[in-house]
Design a protein around this motif. Sequence first.
Motif, PDB file in Angstrom:
ATOM      1  N   GLY A 124      22.640  38.304  16.651  1.00 17.33           N
ATOM      2  CA  GLY A 124      23.305  39.449  17.247  1.00 17.33           C
ATOM      3  C   GLY A 124      24.416  39.993  16.372  1.00 17.33           C
ATOM      4  O   GLY A 124      24.226  40.275  15.195  1.00 17.33           O
ATOM      5  N   ARG A 125      25.615  40.086  16.934  1.00 18.47           N
ATOM      6  CA  ARG A 125      26.744  40.681  16.216  1.00 18.47           C
ATOM      7  C   ARG A 125      27.701  39.618  15.679  1.00 18.47           C
ATOM      8  O   ARG A 125      28.856  39.905  15.363  1.00 18.47           O
ATOM      9  CB  ARG A 125      27.486  41.645  17.146  1.00 18.47           C
ATOM     10  CG  ARG A 125      26.598  42.745  17.704  1.00 18.47           C
ATOM     11  CD  ARG A 125      27.381  43.761  18.507  1.00 18.47           C
ATOM     12  NE  ARG A 125      28.015  43.172  19.678  1.00 18.47           N
ATOM     13  CZ  ARG A 125      28.742  43.865  20.569  1.00 18.47           C
ATOM     14  NH1 ARG A 125      28.902  45.167  20.405  1.00 18.47           N
ATOM     15  NH2 ARG A 125      29.298  43.269  21.603  1.00 18.47           N
ATOM     16  N   GLU A 126      27.231  38.382  15.550  1.00 18.75           N
ATOM     17  CA  GLU A 126      28.103  37.299  15.097  1.00 18.75           C
ATOM     18  C   GLU A 126      28.656  37.548  13.697  1.00 18.75           C
ATOM     19  O   GLU A 126      29.764  37.128  13.371  1.00 18.75           O
ATOM     20  CB  GLU A 126      27.339  35.976  15.116  1.00 18.75           C
ATOM     21  CG  GLU A 126      27.022  35.456  16.502  1.00 18.75           C
ATOM     22  CD  GLU A 126      26.179  34.202  16.477  1.00 18.75           C
ATOM     23  OE1 GLU A 126      26.053  33.554  17.531  1.00 18.75           O
ATOM     24  OE2 GLU A 126      25.648  33.862  15.400  1.00 18.75           O
ATOM     25  N   ASP A 127      27.867  38.221  12.851  1.00 22.16           N
ATOM     26  CA  ASP A 127      28.313  38.438  11.476  1.00 22.16           C
ATOM     27  C   ASP A 127      29.509  39.379  11.401  1.00 22.16           C
ATOM     28  O   ASP A 127      30.206  39.437  10.384  1.00 22.16           O
ATOM     29  CB  ASP A 127      27.167  38.982  10.621  1.00 22.16           C
ATOM     30  CG  ASP A 127      26.663  40.318  11.116  1.00 22.16           C
ATOM     31  OD1 ASP A 127      26.676  40.539  12.342  1.00 22.16           O
ATOM     32  OD2 ASP A 127      26.238  41.136  10.277  1.00 22.16           O
ATOM     33  N   LEU A 166      32.022  39.350  16.316  1.00 20.05           N
ATOM     34  CA  LEU A 166      32.010  39.679  17.742  1.00 20.05           C
ATOM     35  C   LEU A 166      31.248  38.623  18.520  1.00 20.05           C
ATOM     36  O   LEU A 166      31.687  37.503  18.641  1.00 20.05           O
ATOM     37  CB  LEU A 166      31.419  41.084  17.934  1.00 20.05           C
ATOM     38  CG  LEU A 166      32.250  42.215  17.312  1.00 20.05           C
ATOM     39  CD1 LEU A 166      31.526  43.548  17.431  1.00 20.05           C
ATOM     40  CD2 LEU A 166      33.615  42.308  17.971  1.00 20.05           C
ATOM     41  N   ASP A 167      30.077  38.952  19.032  1.00 15.14           N
ATOM     42  CA  ASP A 167      29.352  38.014  19.889  1.00 15.14           C
ATOM     43  C   ASP A 167      27.892  37.962  19.478  1.00 15.14           C
ATOM     44  O   ASP A 167      27.493  38.572  18.487  1.00 15.14           O
ATOM     45  CB  ASP A 167      29.478  38.428  21.361  1.00 15.14           C
ATOM     46  CG  ASP A 167      29.107  39.890  21.573  1.00 15.14           C
ATOM     47  OD1 ASP A 167      27.994  40.279  21.166  1.00 15.14           O
ATOM     48  OD2 ASP A 167      29.921  40.632  22.131  1.00 15.14           O
TER      49      ASP A 167
END
Length: 216
Positions: free
Chosen positions: A167-170, A173-174
Amino acid sequence: MLTALRIFFPFILSLGLTYAQYDLVVYGATPQGVTAAVAAAQEGLKVLLLEPGRGVGGVLTRGWLATLDLAEDREGLLQGGLFRDFYRRIGKEASFDVVQAEQAFWAMLREAGVEVRLEVPLDRVGVEAGRLTLLETPMGTVGAPYFVDATDTADLAFRAGASFTQGREDTGLDGRSMAATLVFRMEGLPWGAVFLALNYEGQVRRTGAGAWERSG
């Protein structure tokens, strides 16, 4: 919408020499997989394109994402290379027929001499010293010095042990994934009437609606 050419940069996995039946094996007949295979074959490599599904073209053909985001200036289309070849084959329209698009991909693969196998899921991958060396599939064991994971889900890269974020871990965020585009087919509606109604809504009522070519 999907930005054209963003689809044309697959992930090169690794190098190995065991069971080298091909110079390059591409896993995933998405637009990026097709163009990676065609580009390599045009350079003289022996290329095998494997696809776990039933057709080529990924989201453009199997997912009916039949409108391209094009970048143009006063002199015309900015995108070039194999995308421009594909664009020419579908009639040089931003919105296209998915059947025609799949036929265009097949023609590009055939002309480049790429060997294509459909409905080939992965059973197991072979990794030696951190390098991907072979794929085990229902059609048998396939080896090559180079592999490209062109799937939308990075299935081959994951199985080979590549690091990843979800997801948006990079971005710090989450792990939530991007929302999917809802695409559906309707029958019994005359396109001419829909075209006029949408443009009336947009131009007269200023609702933001609109229609052009094949898209509304």
